[in-house]
Motif scaffolding. Structure first.
Motif, PDB file in Angstrom:
ATOM      1  N   GLN A   3       0.204 -41.046  -6.433  1.00 35.95           N
ATOM      2  CA  GLN A   3      -0.284 -40.057  -7.390  1.00 35.95           C
ATOM      3  C   GLN A   3      -1.684 -39.606  -6.995  1.00 35.95           C
ATOM      4  O   GLN A   3      -2.483 -40.395  -6.470  1.00 35.95           O
ATOM      5  CB  GLN A   3      -0.330 -40.640  -8.806  1.00 35.95           C
ATOM      6  N   LEU A   4      -1.968 -38.337  -7.263  1.00 34.38           N
ATOM      7  CA  LEU A   4      -3.283 -37.770  -6.980  1.00 34.38           C
ATOM      8  C   LEU A   4      -3.875 -37.244  -8.277  1.00 34.38           C
ATOM      9  O   LEU A   4      -3.189 -36.536  -9.030  1.00 34.38           O
ATOM     10  CB  LEU A   4      -3.167 -36.631  -5.970  1.00 34.38           C
ATOM     11  N   VAL A   5      -5.131 -37.571  -8.521  1.00 35.92           N
ATOM     12  CA  VAL A   5      -5.828 -37.083  -9.707  1.00 35.92           C
ATOM     13  C   VAL A   5      -7.085 -36.359  -9.256  1.00 35.92           C
ATOM     14  O   VAL A   5      -7.957 -36.950  -8.614  1.00 35.92           O
ATOM     15  CB  VAL A   5      -6.186 -38.242 -10.656  1.00 35.92           C
ATOM     16  N   GLU A   6      -7.170 -35.074  -9.603  1.00 31.25           N
ATOM     17  CA  GLU A   6      -8.305 -34.232  -9.214  1.00 31.25           C
ATOM     18  C   GLU A   6      -9.294 -34.123 -10.360  1.00 31.25           C
ATOM     19  O   GLU A   6      -8.920 -34.179 -11.528  1.00 31.25           O
ATOM     20  CB  GLU A   6      -7.811 -32.836  -8.829  1.00 31.25           C
ATOM     21  N   SER A   7     -10.543 -33.929 -10.022  1.00 31.32           N
ATOM     22  CA  SER A   7     -11.581 -33.720 -11.026  1.00 31.32           C
ATOM     23  C   SER A   7     -12.708 -32.904 -10.429  1.00 31.32           C
ATOM     24  O   SER A   7     -12.808 -32.775  -9.200  1.00 31.32           O
ATOM     25  CB  SER A   7     -12.110 -35.066 -11.547  1.00 31.32           C
ATOM     26  N   GLY A   8     -13.553 -32.358 -11.302  1.00 28.74           N
ATOM     27  CA  GLY A   8     -14.741 -31.655 -10.851  1.00 28.74           C
ATOM     28  C   GLY A   8     -14.692 -30.146 -11.003  1.00 28.74           C
ATOM     29  O   GLY A   8     -15.711 -29.476 -10.778  1.00 28.74           O
ATOM     30  N   GLY A   9     -13.555 -29.594 -11.369  1.00 28.32           N
ATOM     31  CA  GLY A   9     -13.490 -28.149 -11.537  1.00 28.32           C
ATOM     32  C   GLY A   9     -14.296 -27.683 -12.741  1.00 28.32           C
ATOM     33  O   GLY A   9     -14.494 -28.420 -13.705  1.00 28.32           O
ATOM     34  N   SER A  17     -23.066 -24.654  -7.202  1.00 28.17           N
ATOM     35  CA  SER A  17     -22.362 -25.697  -6.452  1.00 28.17           C
ATOM     36  C   SER A  17     -21.433 -26.479  -7.366  1.00 28.17           C
ATOM     37  O   SER A  17     -21.688 -26.608  -8.565  1.00 28.17           O
ATOM     38  CB  SER A  17     -23.372 -26.671  -5.824  1.00 28.17           C
ATOM     39  N   LEU A  18     -20.395 -27.000  -6.759  1.00 27.92           N
ATOM     40  CA  LEU A  18     -19.467 -27.909  -7.428  1.00 27.92           C
ATOM     41  C   LEU A  18     -18.999 -28.941  -6.421  1.00 27.92           C
ATOM     42  O   LEU A  18     -18.969 -28.673  -5.223  1.00 27.92           O
ATOM     43  CB  LEU A  18     -18.247 -27.174  -7.982  1.00 27.92           C
ATOM     44  N   ARG A  19     -18.607 -30.103  -6.939  1.00 28.75           N
ATOM     45  CA  ARG A  19     -18.023 -31.135  -6.093  1.00 28.75           C
ATOM     46  C   ARG A  19     -16.688 -31.546  -6.692  1.00 28.75           C
ATOM     47  O   ARG A  19     -16.632 -32.053  -7.816  1.00 28.75           O
ATOM     48  CB  ARG A  19     -18.931 -32.353  -5.998  1.00 28.75           C
ATOM     49  N   LEU A  20     -15.623 -31.306  -5.934  1.00 30.20           N
ATOM     50  CA  LEU A  20     -14.291 -31.719  -6.357  1.00 30.20           C
ATOM     51  C   LEU A  20     -13.980 -33.105  -5.797  1.00 30.20           C
ATOM     52  O   LEU A  20     -14.391 -33.432  -4.680  1.00 30.20           O
ATOM     53  CB  LEU A  20     -13.239 -30.733  -5.870  1.00 30.20           C
ATOM     54  N   SER A  21     -13.240 -33.879  -6.584  1.00 28.59           N
ATOM     55  CA  SER A  21     -12.792 -35.199  -6.144  1.00 28.59           C
ATOM     56  C   SER A  21     -11.289 -35.307  -6.340  1.00 28.59           C
ATOM     57  O   SER A  21     -10.731 -34.711  -7.261  1.00 28.59           O
ATOM     58  CB  SER A  21     -13.475 -36.308  -6.945  1.00 28.59           C
ATOM     59  N   CYS A  22     -10.650 -36.087  -5.492  1.00 32.27           N
ATOM     60  CA  CYS A  22      -9.217 -36.339  -5.616  1.00 32.27           C
ATOM     61  C   CYS A  22      -8.968 -37.783  -5.215  1.00 32.27           C
ATOM     62  O   CYS A  22      -9.203 -38.163  -4.073  1.00 32.27           O
ATOM     63  CB  CYS A  22      -8.433 -35.389  -4.725  1.00 32.27           C
ATOM     64  N   ALA A  23      -8.499 -38.573  -6.171  1.00 34.48           N
ATOM     65  CA  ALA A  23      -8.240 -39.987  -5.932  1.00 34.48           C
ATOM     66  C   ALA A  23      -6.745 -40.253  -5.859  1.00 34.48           C
ATOM     67  O   ALA A  23      -5.981 -39.817  -6.735  1.00 34.48           O
ATOM     68  CB  ALA A  23      -8.860 -40.823  -7.044  1.00 34.48           C
ATOM     69  N   ALA A  24      -6.348 -40.969  -4.810  1.00 37.74           N
ATOM     70  CA  ALA A  24      -4.942 -41.329  -4.634  1.00 37.74           C
ATOM     71  C   ALA A  24      -4.714 -42.743  -5.148  1.00 37.74           C
ATOM     72  O   ALA A  24      -5.554 -43.627  -4.961  1.00 37.74           O
ATOM     73  CB  ALA A  24      -4.559 -41.237  -3.165  1.00 37.74           C
ATOM     74  N   SER A  25      -3.571 -42.940  -5.779  1.00 33.63           N
ATOM     75  CA  SER A  25      -3.243 -44.273  -6.271  1.00 33.63           C
ATOM     76  C   SER A  25      -1.756 -44.520  -6.115  1.00 33.63           C
ATOM     77  O   SER A  25      -0.955 -43.592  -6.020  1.00 33.63           O
ATOM     78  CB  SER A  25      -3.648 -44.427  -7.744  1.00 33.63           C
ATOM     79  N   GLY A  26      -1.389 -45.790  -6.090  1.00 37.01           N
ATOM     80  CA  GLY A  26      -0.001 -46.169  -5.916  1.00 37.01           C
ATOM     81  C   GLY A  26       0.047 -47.529  -5.254  1.00 37.01           C
ATOM     82  O   GLY A  26      -0.954 -48.233  -5.173  1.00 37.01           O
ATOM     83  N   SER A  27       1.200 -47.887  -4.764  1.00 34.80           N
ATOM     84  CA  SER A  27       1.354 -49.193  -4.145  1.00 34.80           C
ATOM     85  C   SER A  27       1.701 -49.061  -2.681  1.00 34.80           C
ATOM     86  O   SER A  27       2.516 -48.227  -2.306  1.00 34.80           O
ATOM     87  CB  SER A  27       2.457 -49.981  -4.862  1.00 34.80           C
ATOM     88  N   PHE A  28       1.069 -49.918  -1.870  1.00 35.35           N
ATOM     89  CA  PHE A  28       1.426 -50.074  -0.475  1.00 35.35           C
ATOM     90  C   PHE A  28       1.544 -48.744   0.266  1.00 35.35           C
ATOM     91  O   PHE A  28       2.618 -48.323   0.681  1.00 35.35           O
ATOM     92  CB  PHE A  28       2.747 -50.832  -0.382  1.00 35.35           C
ATOM     93  N   PHE A  29       0.426 -48.073   0.421  1.00 35.99           N
ATOM     94  CA  PHE A  29       0.470 -46.832   1.172  1.00 35.99           C
ATOM     95  C   PHE A  29      -0.708 -46.737   2.124  1.00 35.99           C
ATOM     96  O   PHE A  29      -1.739 -47.377   1.919  1.00 35.99           O
ATOM     97  CB  PHE A  29       0.481 -45.613   0.233  1.00 35.99           C
ATOM     98  N   ARG A  30      -0.534 -45.944   3.149  1.00 37.10           N
ATOM     99  CA  ARG A  30      -1.602 -45.651   4.101  1.00 37.10           C
ATOM    100  C   ARG A  30      -1.754 -44.136   4.191  1.00 37.10           C
ATOM    101  O   ARG A  30      -0.766 -43.423   4.287  1.00 37.10           O
ATOM    102  CB  ARG A  30      -1.265 -46.218   5.485  1.00 37.10           C
ATOM    103  N   ILE A  31      -2.982 -43.688   4.170  1.00 35.48           N
ATOM    104  CA  ILE A  31      -3.253 -42.257   4.180  1.00 35.48           C
ATOM    105  C   ILE A  31      -3.600 -41.782   5.583  1.00 35.48           C
ATOM    106  O   ILE A  31      -4.381 -42.419   6.289  1.00 35.48           O
ATOM    107  CB  ILE A  31      -4.394 -41.923   3.205  1.00 35.48           C
ATOM    108  N   ASN A  32      -3.031 -40.651   5.960  1.00 37.68           N
ATOM    109  CA  ASN A  32      -3.405 -39.998   7.216  1.00 37.68           C
ATOM    110  C   ASN A  32      -4.371 -38.873   6.908  1.00 37.68           C
ATOM    111  O   ASN A  32      -5.534 -39.093   6.709  1.00 37.68           O
ATOM    112  CB  ASN A  32      -2.161 -39.510   7.957  1.00 37.68           C
ATOM    113  N   ALA A  33      -3.871 -37.652   6.801  1.00 36.89           N
ATOM    114  CA  ALA A  33      -4.733 -36.503   6.537  1.00 36.89           C
ATOM    115  C   ALA A  33      -4.893 -36.264   5.037  1.00 36.89           C
ATOM    116  O   ALA A  33      -4.000 -36.569   4.245  1.00 36.89           O
ATOM    117  CB  ALA A  33      -4.153 -35.257   7.191  1.00 36.89           C
ATOM    118  N   MET A  34      -6.050 -35.724   4.680  1.00 37.24           N
ATOM    119  CA  MET A  34      -6.344 -35.325   3.302  1.00 37.24           C
ATOM    120  C   MET A  34      -6.870 -33.897   3.353  1.00 37.24           C
ATOM    121  O   MET A  34      -7.612 -33.538   4.292  1.00 37.24           O
ATOM    122  CB  MET A  34      -7.376 -36.258   2.664  1.00 37.24           C
ATOM    123  N   ALA A  35      -6.499 -33.093   2.374  1.00 33.40           N
ATOM    124  CA  ALA A  35      -6.861 -31.681   2.448  1.00 33.40           C
ATOM    125  C   ALA A  35      -7.006 -31.077   1.062  1.00 33.40           C
ATOM    126  O   ALA A  35      -6.522 -31.637   0.067  1.00 33.40           O
ATOM    127  CB  ALA A  35      -5.800 -30.911   3.237  1.00 33.40           C
TER     128      ALA A  35
END
Length: 123
Positions: A3-9, A17-35
């Motif tokens: 799951q991805l949860v975005e914030s900062g809009g 200026s603004l800073r957006l954040s996106c946090a990934a959560s779940g079980s047993f995963f590995r992340i490659n690219a983020m965009a």
């Protein structure tokens, strides 16, 4: 599932200026690219910025030198620092993460999207 949860809009004035954040959560995963992608009113979705697991980045030409993408692997979080914002940056911004996750059938690729967050640049 990852799951991805975005914030900062927010609503911000031109030049702000603004800073957006996106946090990934779940079980047993590995992340490659983020965009980050965005879709403005009446426009197609476009890739704004991406960062690989090695830290290599690429940007949409119109945001180069104004936006910076970064990631915190310990927190499974990607950020988008947006400076010198322009009205044409107004859009719904979407976080996108791909990688691999462990399932009952072994490691499987995943490609997850956030729900989108509104950024409005207006005086």
């Amino acid at each position: 599932q990852v799951q991805l949860v975005e914030s900062g809009g927010d609503l911000v004035q031109p030049g702000g200026s603004l800073r957006l954040s996106c946090a990934a959560s779940g079980s047993f995963f590995r992340i490659n690219a983020m965009a980050w992608h965005r879709q403005g009113p009446g426009k197609q979705r476009e890739l704004v910025a991406a960062i690989t697991s090695a830290g290599n980045t690429n940007y949409l030409d119109s945001v180069k030198a104004r936006f910076t993408i970064s990631r915190d692997n310990a927190k499974s979080t990607v950020y988008l620092q947006m400076n010198s914002l322009k009205p044409e940056d107004t859009a719904v911004y979407y976080c996108n993460v791909d990688g691999r996750r462990l399932t009952a059938a072994g490691w499987k690729d995943f490609d997850s999207w956030g729900q989108g967050i509104q950024v409005t640049v207006s005086s």
